[in-house]
Motif scaffolding. Sequence first.
Motif, PDB file in Angstrom:
ATOM      1  N   ASN A  94      60.730   3.305   9.026  1.00 36.31           N
ATOM      2  CA  ASN A  94      59.395   3.841   9.307  1.00 36.31           C
ATOM      3  C   ASN A  94      58.299   2.885   8.848  1.00 36.31           C
ATOM      4  O   ASN A  94      57.273   2.735   9.517  1.00 36.31           O
ATOM      5  CB  ASN A  94      59.223   5.197   8.626  1.00 36.31           C
ATOM      6  N   ALA A  95      58.503   2.232   7.705  1.00 36.25           N
ATOM      7  CA  ALA A  95      57.496   1.301   7.193  1.00 36.25           C
ATOM      8  C   ALA A  95      57.342   0.093   8.112  1.00 36.25           C
ATOM      9  O   ALA A  95      56.225  -0.376   8.359  1.00 36.25           O
ATOM     10  CB  ALA A  95      57.875   0.845   5.782  1.00 36.25           C
ATOM     11  N   VAL A  96      58.449  -0.404   8.642  1.00 38.33           N
ATOM     12  CA  VAL A  96      58.381  -1.542   9.559  1.00 38.33           C
ATOM     13  C   VAL A  96      57.667  -1.144  10.847  1.00 38.33           C
ATOM     14  O   VAL A  96      56.822  -1.902  11.364  1.00 38.33           O
ATOM     15  CB  VAL A  96      59.798  -2.074   9.862  1.00 38.33           C
ATOM     16  N   LEU A  97      57.976   0.024  11.369  1.00 44.42           N
ATOM     17  CA  LEU A  97      57.343   0.473  12.608  1.00 44.42           C
ATOM     18  C   LEU A  97      55.841   0.690  12.431  1.00 44.42           C
ATOM     19  O   LEU A  97      55.059   0.471  13.364  1.00 44.42           O
ATOM     20  CB  LEU A  97      58.004   1.764  13.094  1.00 44.42           C
ATOM     21  N   ARG A  98      55.420   1.095  11.227  1.00 43.95           N
ATOM     22  CA  ARG A  98      54.005   1.383  10.973  1.00 43.95           C
ATOM     23  C   ARG A  98      53.248   0.196  10.392  1.00 43.95           C
ATOM     24  O   ARG A  98      52.084   0.334  10.041  1.00 43.95           O
ATOM     25  CB  ARG A  98      53.898   2.574  10.011  1.00 43.95           C
ATOM     26  N   ARG A  99      53.939  -0.945  10.241  1.00 45.08           N
ATOM     27  CA  ARG A  99      53.318  -2.133   9.667  1.00 45.08           C
ATOM     28  C   ARG A  99      52.849  -1.882   8.237  1.00 45.08           C
ATOM     29  O   ARG A  99      51.817  -2.407   7.800  1.00 45.08           O
ATOM     30  CB  ARG A  99      52.124  -2.608  10.514  1.00 45.08           C
ATOM     31  N   ASP A 100      53.604  -1.084   7.506  1.00 42.97           N
ATOM     32  CA  ASP A 100      53.271  -0.777   6.111  1.00 42.97           C
ATOM     33  C   ASP A 100      53.880  -1.866   5.228  1.00 42.97           C
ATOM     34  O   ASP A 100      54.988  -1.731   4.708  1.00 42.97           O
ATOM     35  CB  ASP A 100      53.831   0.609   5.747  1.00 42.97           C
ATOM     36  N   TYR A 101      53.157  -2.979   5.060  1.00 40.04           N
ATOM     37  CA  TYR A 101      53.675  -4.167   4.386  1.00 40.04           C
ATOM     38  C   TYR A 101      54.266  -3.887   2.998  1.00 40.04           C
ATOM     39  O   TYR A 101      55.402  -4.300   2.723  1.00 40.04           O
ATOM     40  CB  TYR A 101      52.568  -5.228   4.243  1.00 40.04           C
ATOM     41  N   PRO A 102      53.530  -3.256   2.083  1.00 35.45           N
ATOM     42  CA  PRO A 102      54.070  -3.091   0.719  1.00 35.45           C
ATOM     43  C   PRO A 102      55.396  -2.343   0.681  1.00 35.45           C
ATOM     44  O   PRO A 102      56.322  -2.731  -0.035  1.00 35.45           O
ATOM     45  CB  PRO A 102      52.965  -2.317  -0.001  1.00 35.45           C
ATOM     46  N   VAL A 103      55.501  -1.260   1.456  1.00 37.49           N
ATOM     47  CA  VAL A 103      56.730  -0.473   1.469  1.00 37.49           C
ATOM     48  C   VAL A 103      57.871  -1.255   2.107  1.00 37.49           C
ATOM     49  O   VAL A 103      58.988  -1.301   1.586  1.00 37.49           O
ATOM     50  CB  VAL A 103      56.502   0.870   2.204  1.00 37.49           C
ATOM     51  N   ALA A 104      57.589  -1.897   3.254  1.00 37.18           N
ATOM     52  CA  ALA A 104      58.631  -2.650   3.955  1.00 37.18           C
ATOM     53  C   ALA A 104      59.149  -3.798   3.095  1.00 37.18           C
ATOM     54  O   ALA A 104      60.361  -4.039   3.026  1.00 37.18           O
ATOM     55  CB  ALA A 104      58.090  -3.177   5.282  1.00 37.18           C
TER      56      ALA A 104
END
Length: 305
Positions: free
Chosen positions: A263-273
């Motif tokens: 989900n983090a990769v799909l949402r471009r959530d850098y810190p989580v990914a």
Amino acid sequence: MKRVLARTIYMVVVLALSSVAVFYAIRLSGGDAVAARVPASASAEEREAVREQLGLNDPFHEQYFDYMGRLFTGDLGNSLTNNADIGKLLTDHGRNSLILGVAAFVLVFGVGIPLGMLASLRRNSWWDGGIMTFSVAGMAVPNFWLALLAVWLFASVLGWLPSAGCCGPKQLVLPAVVLAMEGMALTVRMTRSAMLENLNQDFVRTLRSGGLSESKVIGRHVFRNALVPIVSLAGLRIGQIVGYALVVETIFGWPGLGQVLVNAVLRRDYPVAQFFSLVLITIVLLSNWLADVGYTVVNPRLRRT
């Protein structure tokens, strides 16, 4: 100790290189991370202000060293999507992944080793044929396809088990079995092969001719020698379980680390990914390190080199 030290240095070097690769890959893969923080109606000035606040306008190498510096001081950061604390995400979802991973690991070796031993001791019987057919099927069917078949059969058609959810025993059955299937099949084949190889050795005929009972010959000598390749397989299976968990957790809606990472990769959530990628890579490297150490312990020839 030299071997353990060498493997430890190798693990640290690979982890450092992996952190660089993950950091750059996430940023160069396209998309705008600011979209995870601001609404679609935000103006260009507002977006630029957020980029400046997050440090996304800095050169990549400065962003990397800043991120790693904060990581080593225990500052894991927050999600861009909902501002959730990453440490809490790790605690909450890591527990779920641990439950699923341990269940799959137990199935891989708790079922695979006994079946492999039974196939070797009943060689060319219908037991052997049935177990090896199961092994071939388990290795041939792709993980994601098996998951879809399991959901269709056991959840939709038969209604025995739920198709998704967490974290009771019923919800655990399907994802754990699917996650463990290929590992079980491979363990069966390796155990059978290792047992047959040792059963044909001269020392087994010597032990039998000396009057040692069959159970002691198998348990104390044959199986112990067969453990050498199985132990090396154990560490590798942990890494594969971690990799397959990304697919299995997503299909079955299991709220673990894999689902958070996807989900983090799909949402471009850098810190989580970034963080969860490093966590999974660390688990894989540690499992390989443990496999190397375990292989050295059970193999006397390596301890003498």
